[in-house]
Design a protein around this motif. Structure first.
Motif, PDB file in Angstrom:
ATOM      1  N   ARG A 128      40.752  38.734  24.792  1.00 34.83           N
ATOM      2  CA  ARG A 128      40.243  37.578  25.374  1.00 34.83           C
ATOM      3  C   ARG A 128      40.455  37.542  26.593  1.00 34.83           C
ATOM      4  O   ARG A 128      41.616  37.362  27.115  1.00 34.83           O
ATOM      5  CB  ARG A 128      40.609  36.348  24.647  1.00 34.83           C
ATOM      6  CG  ARG A 128      39.945  35.106  25.283  1.00 34.83           C
ATOM      7  CD  ARG A 128      38.434  34.805  24.824  1.00 34.83           C
ATOM      8  NE  ARG A 128      38.036  33.616  25.589  1.00 34.83           N
ATOM      9  CZ  ARG A 128      36.923  33.059  25.122  1.00 34.83           C
ATOM     10  NH1 ARG A 128      36.127  33.941  24.324  1.00 34.83           N
ATOM     11  NH2 ARG A 128      36.386  32.014  25.825  1.00 34.83           N
ATOM     12  N   ARG A 178      40.678  35.966  30.212  1.00 33.59           N
ATOM     13  CA  ARG A 178      40.992  34.618  30.818  1.00 33.59           C
ATOM     14  C   ARG A 178      39.756  34.170  31.615  1.00 33.59           C
ATOM     15  O   ARG A 178      38.990  35.024  32.383  1.00 33.59           O
ATOM     16  CB  ARG A 178      42.161  34.582  31.665  1.00 33.59           C
ATOM     17  CG  ARG A 178      42.458  35.220  33.017  1.00 33.59           C
ATOM     18  CD  ARG A 178      43.567  34.806  33.686  1.00 33.59           C
ATOM     19  NE  ARG A 178      43.630  35.219  34.748  1.00 33.59           N
ATOM     20  CZ  ARG A 178      44.319  35.948  35.382  1.00 33.59           C
ATOM     21  NH1 ARG A 178      45.185  36.836  34.526  1.00 33.59           N
ATOM     22  NH2 ARG A 178      44.404  36.744  36.654  1.00 33.59           N
ATOM     23  N   ASN A 179      39.388  32.797  31.920  1.00 30.70           N
ATOM     24  CA  ASN A 179      38.407  32.419  32.504  1.00 30.70           C
ATOM     25  C   ASN A 179      38.879  32.248  33.878  1.00 30.70           C
ATOM     26  O   ASN A 179      39.541  31.343  34.558  1.00 30.70           O
ATOM     27  CB  ASN A 179      37.971  30.916  31.954  1.00 30.70           C
ATOM     28  CG  ASN A 179      36.737  30.497  32.699  1.00 30.70           C
ATOM     29  OD1 ASN A 179      36.070  31.022  33.402  1.00 30.70           O
ATOM     30  ND2 ASN A 179      36.332  29.156  32.587  1.00 30.70           N
ATOM     31  N   ASP A 183      37.882  34.483  38.217  1.00 30.41           N
ATOM     32  CA  ASP A 183      37.075  35.200  39.043  1.00 30.41           C
ATOM     33  C   ASP A 183      37.749  36.507  39.633  1.00 30.41           C
ATOM     34  O   ASP A 183      39.375  36.454  39.802  1.00 30.41           O
ATOM     35  CB  ASP A 183      36.552  34.286  40.236  1.00 30.41           C
ATOM     36  CG  ASP A 183      35.725  33.431  39.886  1.00 30.41           C
ATOM     37  OD1 ASP A 183      34.968  33.394  38.695  1.00 30.41           O
ATOM     38  OD2 ASP A 183      35.786  32.234  40.460  1.00 30.41           O
ATOM     39  N   ASP A 228      32.511  36.862  38.840  1.00 27.61           N
ATOM     40  CA  ASP A 228      32.867  36.507  37.360  1.00 27.61           C
ATOM     41  C   ASP A 228      33.991  37.660  36.577  1.00 27.61           C
ATOM     42  O   ASP A 228      33.105  38.529  36.629  1.00 27.61           O
ATOM     43  CB  ASP A 228      31.840  36.026  36.657  1.00 27.61           C
ATOM     44  CG  ASP A 228      32.431  35.355  35.206  1.00 27.61           C
ATOM     45  OD1 ASP A 228      33.536  34.650  35.152  1.00 27.61           O
ATOM     46  OD2 ASP A 228      31.870  35.537  33.964  1.00 27.61           O
ATOM     47  N   ASP A 280      34.599  39.029  33.497  1.00 25.00           N
ATOM     48  CA  ASP A 280      34.229  38.891  32.646  1.00 25.00           C
ATOM     49  C   ASP A 280      34.553  40.213  31.567  1.00 25.00           C
ATOM     50  O   ASP A 280      34.889  40.997  32.394  1.00 25.00           O
ATOM     51  CB  ASP A 280      32.517  38.402  32.397  1.00 25.00           C
ATOM     52  CG  ASP A 280      31.625  39.481  33.202  1.00 25.00           C
ATOM     53  OD1 ASP A 280      32.191  40.576  33.706  1.00 25.00           O
ATOM     54  OD2 ASP A 280      30.627  39.211  33.325  1.00 25.00           O
ATOM     55  N   ASP A 312      31.177  37.710  26.047  1.00 24.75           N
ATOM     56  CA  ASP A 312      31.118  37.244  27.454  1.00 24.75           C
ATOM     57  C   ASP A 312      32.470  37.747  28.047  1.00 24.75           C
ATOM     58  O   ASP A 312      32.863  38.417  29.007  1.00 24.75           O
ATOM     59  CB  ASP A 312      30.713  36.037  27.882  1.00 24.75           C
ATOM     60  CG  ASP A 312      30.578  35.934  29.344  1.00 24.75           C
ATOM     61  OD1 ASP A 312      30.149  36.636  29.844  1.00 24.75           O
ATOM     62  OD2 ASP A 312      30.984  34.768  29.824  1.00 24.75           O
ATOM     63  N   ARG A 313      33.486  37.207  27.109  1.00 28.10           N
ATOM     64  CA  ARG A 313      35.023  37.207  27.341  1.00 28.10           C
ATOM     65  C   ARG A 313      35.834  38.088  26.230  1.00 28.10           C
ATOM     66  O   ARG A 313      37.001  37.774  26.272  1.00 28.10           O
ATOM     67  CB  ARG A 313      35.564  35.877  27.618  1.00 28.10           C
ATOM     68  CG  ARG A 313      34.758  35.196  28.990  1.00 28.10           C
ATOM     69  CD  ARG A 313      35.519  33.967  29.694  1.00 28.10           C
ATOM     70  NE  ARG A 313      34.852  33.541  30.681  1.00 28.10           N
ATOM     71  CZ  ARG A 313      34.951  33.951  32.023  1.00 28.10           C
ATOM     72  NH1 ARG A 313      35.945  35.120  32.349  1.00 28.10           N
ATOM     73  NH2 ARG A 313      34.145  33.350  32.910  1.00 28.10           N
ATOM     74  N   GLY A 325      42.899  31.343  36.817  1.00 30.69           N
ATOM     75  CA  GLY A 325      42.201  30.886  35.715  1.00 30.69           C
ATOM     76  C   GLY A 325      43.269  30.020  34.761  1.00 30.69           C
ATOM     77  O   GLY A 325      43.093  30.174  33.421  1.00 30.69           O
TER      78      GLY A 325
END
Length: 489
Positions: free
Chosen positions: A89, A91-92, A94, A100, A102, A137-138, A192
Motif C-alpha cells: 500500500r 502512502r499518500n 507526492d 502524485d 501512486d 491507485d495506491r 504523507g
C-alpha cells in the motif's frame, strides 16, 4: 579483549562533554573511505554512497537502526500464504516534483532502477521478481518466481531507493552546499505522514564526510565528528581510542564474505587442487589472534553454515583433518608443481592499506610458508594473484553468496554449472527443492575452488555519547535518519 557480541561501554569525561557538537544543530559523521565517496551517484556505491542514497531516496521499505525492515514508500504490506505475491500500500504523498506518488509511478521507478542494476550481483538477486503490477491507485503487487523469505530485506537495499526525474522522496533532503553533504530531515507531513508538533526541535541535520581511517579517528578524538562508520579489519587497530576519549567502540558481527579472491589462473593457481592447497594451509582458528577480538566466526565454505534447511555437507573434504595433516597434503601439491616448473611457488597478494592488513599479512605469510609458498604483498591497484574480499551480505540467503561468483560478475574463476543451478532455483516449486539446487551449486563452486573463505566480515565504528540511533546489527548498516533524531536532554 574486544567482543563482537557485546556492545562496548560508552565512556564520557563529563556529561556536558558527551553532548557537545562540532556543528551546532547537526551530527557530523565520518565514513571511512574516499573523500568524495558521499557524493557518488550511479548504481555501484561505496558504503558512504549507500548511506546518502538511502537517506535521500526511499524504496518501498527501509532498514531501521536495529537492521529490521520498516515501512518507507509503502506504508504497509501483506503477502500470500504461498509466499509468491507481496501487496504494498503506497502512502499518500507526492514526488519532489509535486507529481502524485501512486502505484503506477512507483512501478515505473522500480522497473527503471532494476534495469540500471542489470549486470551486477544485486541485479542477479532481483531476478527473483517475476512481475510488478498495479492493482489499484495506491496498491502495487510484486510477484515472485518462487518464495523468498528474505525478499523484504532485499527490497530494503540502498540502491533500490526510487527516483523520479532524478530525485527521491527522503526521509532526508540534501541542502545545497557544494563542498559537503549536509542532509536535513523532511517534515513528516511532507512525506504523507501525520504532522508532529515541534518537529524542528526533535531533529538534527546530518553532515557526512568521507575520510581515510587515520584522519577519521583523529577527527573523532579532536571532537570534529561525533560518529565514525565503516571501519574494517584492515583498520581495526586504529579503533583503540582509550577510555577517556568521550566515545565508544561499536562492533558488528556481520554477515558477508571475507576471504581471498583469485585474480588469475596462472602458474600455481592454474589447478583447483593447488588453489585448494592454499585454503588448506590457513589456520583460521588463530588468524585473528593478533587483533584481540572475540566472537569472530571463521569459515571454510563460500556459503557459511546455517543457510540451508537440509543438511548440506558443504564443508571441504579436509575439514576434519588436523592442521599438520592438511598442510602435509597441501605442501606435497605445491612441491610437485615446483619440481615440474623448476621454480619456487610465489604469489603476490593485494591488501587494503592499514595496520590491520599488516597483521593479517603476517598471519597469511606464516600459513603459506608452512606449505612452501612465498607470499609477497603489493600495493592496492597493482597486479596481484590474490586480493582480499571484504563484503557485507545484503540478505541472509545462500543465493546472495553464490551470486557473488556468478560468471557475469566474477569472470576470472567461476562455475557455469553453478550458475545454471542457481538460475533453476528461482523456479523451484518448494523451498526444499530450491535448497537442493543451491546445495548442488555450492558444491560445484567448491569443486572449482573459486574463493578462499576465511570467515565473517568485521565492521567497527566510533560513537560519541549523546548520539542516538546507532545499534549493532548483522548487516553492518547504520542508516543516517535515526541518528538525525535529537537525543532527549
Amino acid at each position: 579483549m574486544r567482543s563482537l557480541a557485546i556492545p562496548a561501554i560508552i565512556f564520557c569525561l563529563a556529561l556536558a562533554g558527551c553532548s557537545s557538537r562540532a556543528n551546532e544543530g547537526a551530527v557530523s559523521i565520518a565514513v571511512i573511505g574516499a573523500e568524495d565517496a558521499p557524493f557518488e551517484t550511479g548504481n555501484r556505491l561505496s558504503y558512504a554512497g549507500q548511506l546518502v542514497r538511502e537517506g535521500t531516496s526511499e524504496g518501498l521499505v527501509a532498514i531501521n537502526a536495529q537492521g529490521d525492515v520498516v515501512p518507507a514508500i509503502a506504508e504497509r504490506w501483506i503477502f500470500t500464504d504461498d509466499g509468491l505475491s507481496f501487496f504494498f500500500r503506497i502512502r499518500n504523498a507526492d514526488w519532489p516534483s509535486g507529481e502524485d506518488l501512486d502505484a503506477a509511478s512507483v512501478r515505473q521507478a522500480m522497473l527503471d532502477t532494476i534495469g540500471r542494476l542489470d549486470g551486477t550481483s544485486l541485479g542477479l538477486d532481483l531476478e527473483k521478481i517475476d512481475e510488478i503490477r498495479v492493482m489499484a491507485d495506491r496498491v502495487l503487487e510484486i510477484r515472485l518466481k518462487s518464495p523468498m523469505p528474505e525478499f523484504l530485506q532485499l527490497l530494503a537495499q540502498p540502491e533500490l531507493g526510487l527516483l523520479r526525474e532524478g530525485r527521491g522522496t527522503g526521509p532526508m533532503r540534501r541542502l545545497e552546499e557544494e563542498d559537503v553533504i549536509r542532509l536535513q530531515a523532511v517534515p513528516p507531513q511532507e512525506r504523507g505522514l501525520p504532522e508532529r508538533r515541534g518537529w524542528e526541535d526533535k531533529v538534527l541535520d546530518v553532515i557526512v564526510l568521507g575520510m581515510e581511517a587515520e584522519r577519521a579517528v583523529e577527527a573523532f578524538r579532536n571532537g570534529e565528528v561525533e560518529v565514525v562508520l565503516n571501519g574494517r579489519l584492515s583498520t581495526f587497530p586504529l579503533s583503540d581510542i582509550g577510555p577517556l576519549s568521550g566515545g565508544s567502540l561499536r562492533l558488528d558481527a556481520a554477515l558477508g564474505l571475507f576471504g581471498l579472491a583469485f585474480r588469475n589462473t596462472d602458474g600455481v593457481l592454474a589447478s583447483a587442487a593447488r588453489r585448494e592447497a592454499l585454503s588448506m594451509a590457513i589456520d583460521r582458528s588463530s588468524l585473528l589472534q593478533p587483533f584481540n577480538v572475540t566472537g569472530w566466526e571463521p569459515s571454510s565454505s563460500v556459503v557459511p553454515d546455517g543457510f540451508f534447511t537440509a543438511e548440506s555437507g558443504l564443508q571441504p573434504a579436509w575439514i576434519n583433518q588436523s592442521l599438520p595433516q592438511r598442510r602435509t597434503v597441501a605442501a606435497a601439491r605445491i612441491s610437485a608443481w615446483e619440481r615440474e616448473e623448476g621454480k619456487p611457488a610465489t604469489l603476490d597478494i593485494s591488501l587494503p592499506p592499514g595496520p590491520g592488513s599488516d597483521l593479517l599479512y603476517g598471519q597469511l605469510l606464516r600459513d603459506f610458508a608452512a606449505i612452501g609458498v612465498q607470499l609477497v604483498r603489493v600495493d592496492p591497484g597493482k597486479k596481484a594473484d590474490l586480493a582480499l574480499v571484504d563484503k557485507l551480505a545484503r540478505y541472509a540467503g545462500a543465493r546472495w553468496y553464490l551470486n557473488q561468483f556468478n560468471c557475469d560478475v566474477s569472470k576470472i574463476i567461476c562455475s557455469p554449472d553453478a550458475d545454471v543451478l542457481v538460475d533453476q532455483s528461482l523456479y523451484a516449486a518448494t523451498p526444499a527443492e530450491a535448497d537442493m539446487l543451491l546445495i548442488e551449486a555450492a558444491n560445484a563452486m567448491l569443486a572449482r575452488q573459486v574463493f578462499i573463505p576465511l570467515g565473517a566480515p568485521l565492521r567497527w565504528g566510533l560513537l560519541r555519547g549523546g548520539v542516538d540511533g546507532f545499534v549493532e546489527n548483522r548487516w553492518g548498516r547504520h542508516p543516517l535518519f535515526p541518528m538525525a533524531i535529537a537525543p532527549i536532554s
